[in-house]
Design a protein around this motif. Structure first.
Motif, mmCIF file in Angstrom:
data_model
loop_
_atom_site.group_PDB
_atom_site.id
_atom_site.type_symbol
_atom_site.label_atom_id
_atom_site.label_comp_id
_atom_site.label_asym_id
_atom_site.label_seq_id
_atom_site.Cartn_x
_atom_site.Cartn_y
_atom_site.Cartn_z
ATOM 1 N N ASN A 133 9.473 2.058 -6.963
ATOM 2 C CA ASN A 133 8.865 2.809 -5.861
ATOM 3 C C ASN A 133 9.122 4.311 -5.895
ATOM 4 N N VAL A 134 9.343 4.852 -7.111
ATOM 5 C CA VAL A 134 9.419 6.310 -7.227
ATOM 6 C C VAL A 134 7.997 6.862 -7.214
ATOM 7 N N VAL A 135 7.732 7.767 -6.279
ATOM 8 C CA VAL A 135 6.413 8.398 -6.192
ATOM 9 C C VAL A 135 6.429 9.754 -6.897
ATOM 10 N N GLU A 136 7.468 10.544 -6.609
ATOM 11 C CA GLU A 136 7.538 11.900 -7.172
ATOM 12 C C GLU A 136 8.719 12.022 -8.134
ATOM 13 N N SER A 167 3.414 14.590 -12.050
ATOM 14 C CA SER A 167 3.979 13.810 -10.954
ATOM 15 C C SER A 167 2.955 13.659 -9.843
ATOM 16 N N ALA A 168 2.894 12.452 -9.272
ATOM 17 C CA ALA A 168 2.142 12.253 -8.037
ATOM 18 C C ALA A 168 2.937 12.874 -6.891
ATOM 19 N N ARG A 169 2.270 13.117 -5.762
ATOM 20 C CA ARG A 169 2.954 13.656 -4.595
ATOM 21 C C ARG A 169 2.858 12.673 -3.435
ATOM 22 N N ALA A 170 3.924 12.566 -2.684
ATOM 23 C CA ALA A 170 3.999 11.596 -1.585
ATOM 24 C C ALA A 170 3.335 12.166 -0.337
ATOM 25 N N ALA A 205 9.569 5.830 -2.074
ATOM 26 C CA ALA A 205 8.894 5.398 -0.851
ATOM 27 C C ALA A 205 8.735 3.877 -0.891
ATOM 28 N N PRO A 206 9.800 3.126 -0.604
ATOM 29 C CA PRO A 206 9.775 1.664 -0.734
ATOM 30 C C PRO A 206 8.701 0.977 0.109
ATOM 31 N N MET A 231 0.849 -1.198 0.000
ATOM 32 C CA MET A 231 0.000 0.000 0.000
ATOM 33 C C MET A 231 0.880 1.242 0.000
ATOM 34 N N VAL A 232 0.718 2.084 -1.022
ATOM 35 C CA VAL A 232 1.521 3.309 -1.080
ATOM 36 C C VAL A 232 0.940 4.367 -0.145
ATOM 37 N N ASP A 233 -0.385 4.501 -0.157
ATOM 38 C CA ASP A 233 -1.045 5.509 0.682
ATOM 39 C C ASP A 233 -2.244 4.889 1.387
ATOM 40 N N PRO A 234 -2.082 4.506 2.645
ATOM 41 C CA PRO A 234 -3.186 3.893 3.384
ATOM 42 C C PRO A 234 -4.429 4.786 3.478
ATOM 43 N N SER A 235 -4.241 6.112 3.499
ATOM 44 C CA SER A 235 -5.381 7.013 3.690
ATOM 45 C C SER A 235 -6.352 6.992 2.509
ATOM 46 N N SER A 236 -5.824 6.792 1.293
ATOM 47 C CA SER A 236 -6.682 6.780 0.105
ATOM 48 C C SER A 236 -6.844 5.388 -0.490
ATOM 49 N N GLY A 237 -6.027 4.451 -0.002
ATOM 50 C CA GLY A 237 -6.097 3.089 -0.538
ATOM 51 C C GLY A 237 -5.319 2.891 -1.821
#
Length: 279
Positions: A90-93, A218-221, A38-39, A1-7
């Motif tokens: 795992n590059v997010v930005e 780009s997405a933001r972490a 963000a591994p 899960m990259v972002d638990p808050s949004s799934g």
């Protein structure tokens, strides 16, 4: 899960980047790159990477060390394979510099990063962007707009790559200083939370050498996983925040877009020499 808050999962993020390859590559190609990785997801350890490592990502271009004296080899993302390779690692930005590899010491853009201080409402951010644009228009400079994917907005001014970083940064500092002096109740030219309560901080430091800014698409972490989206000035009034689009909503939005709102950006080149004197 990259972002638990949004799934948002890693697969969601990879698919997002796959869907925006054609839109995003022109903003990445030939530009020095900095990546936010963000591994273990954005709630875990996050780190910046600017240079190649032993655990290198296949497809990315590592440039000759002599390109930038006393600096490790710079990286660029020039192909679809390179972009997807980075996303898989795992590059997010994705952040880029203000010059291209071909003319590394001559920036071809100025970026004004509009960042809201405590207590600033979104309507004030929209008005601030319009005021920045108005002053640029007074100087006969055309500017393009994008959401930051976070709290703010980016105003981007394309340049003829003629002046060095010191000169371009000095212009951006003088421009922001003029804004803050002329409209002190709305703008701050000084960093630090205490200096921008109720004001919009316009960050000119992004225009220094070796500085980078989150690139378009780009997405933001950050929780919610907003993305930096190029928009037309006519769209500004419809935006709800700097993270108006997210990894989960951007693909659908872009699937209905037939025209790049930054189409004219790519062929616009502007000289700062006379502008600096006028300012």
């Amino acid at each position: 899960m990259v972002d638990p808050s949004s799934g948002v999962t890693k697969l969601d993020l990879v698919r997002y980047y796959e869907s925006v390859i054609e839109w995003m590559l022109p903003h990445l190609k030939d530009r020095p790159l900095a990546m936010v990785r963000a591994p273990t997801g954005i709630s875990g350890q996050i780190f910046f990477q600017k240079h190649a490592e032993k655990t290198g990502m296949p497809g990315l271009t590592a440039h000759d060390r002599s390109l930038w004296v006393n600096h490790p080899p710079l990286l660029t993302v020039d192909t679809a394979d390179a972009l997807m390779s980075a996303a898989q690692m795992n590059v997010v930005e994705f952040h880029t510099g203000n010059s291209t590899i071909l003319r590394i010491d001559k920036p071809d853009r100025v970026i004004f990063d509009l960042d809201p201080g405590d207590g600033v409402k979104w309507k004030q951010m929209q008005e601030a962007a319009l005021l920045v644009r108005a002053l640029l228009n007074e100087l006969d400079l055309k500017a393009w707009l994008k959401t930051s994917g976070g709290k703010g907005l980016h105003v981007v001014v394309p340049l003829t790559p003629r002046l060095d970083y010191k000169s371009v940064k000095a212009f951006s500092q003088a421009f922001v200083g003029h804004l803050a002096k002329t409209i002190p109740d709305r703008f701050s030219a000084t960093s630090g939370p205490a200096n921008r309560i109720g004001k919009v901080y316009v960050d000119y430091l992004r225009n220094g050498k070796a500085q980078t800014t989150a690139t378009a698409f780009s997405a933001r972490a950050r929780p919610g996983m907003g993305v930096s989206m190029p928009v037309s000035w006519e769209q500004l009034s419809d935006l709800k925040s700097g993270a108006h689009w997210t990894v989960q909503t951007a693909r659908e939005y872009l699937s209905f877009q037939t025209r790049d709102p930054w189409e004219a950006y790519w062929s616009t080149r502007q000289s700062l020499a006379s502008v600096i004197k006028r300012l």
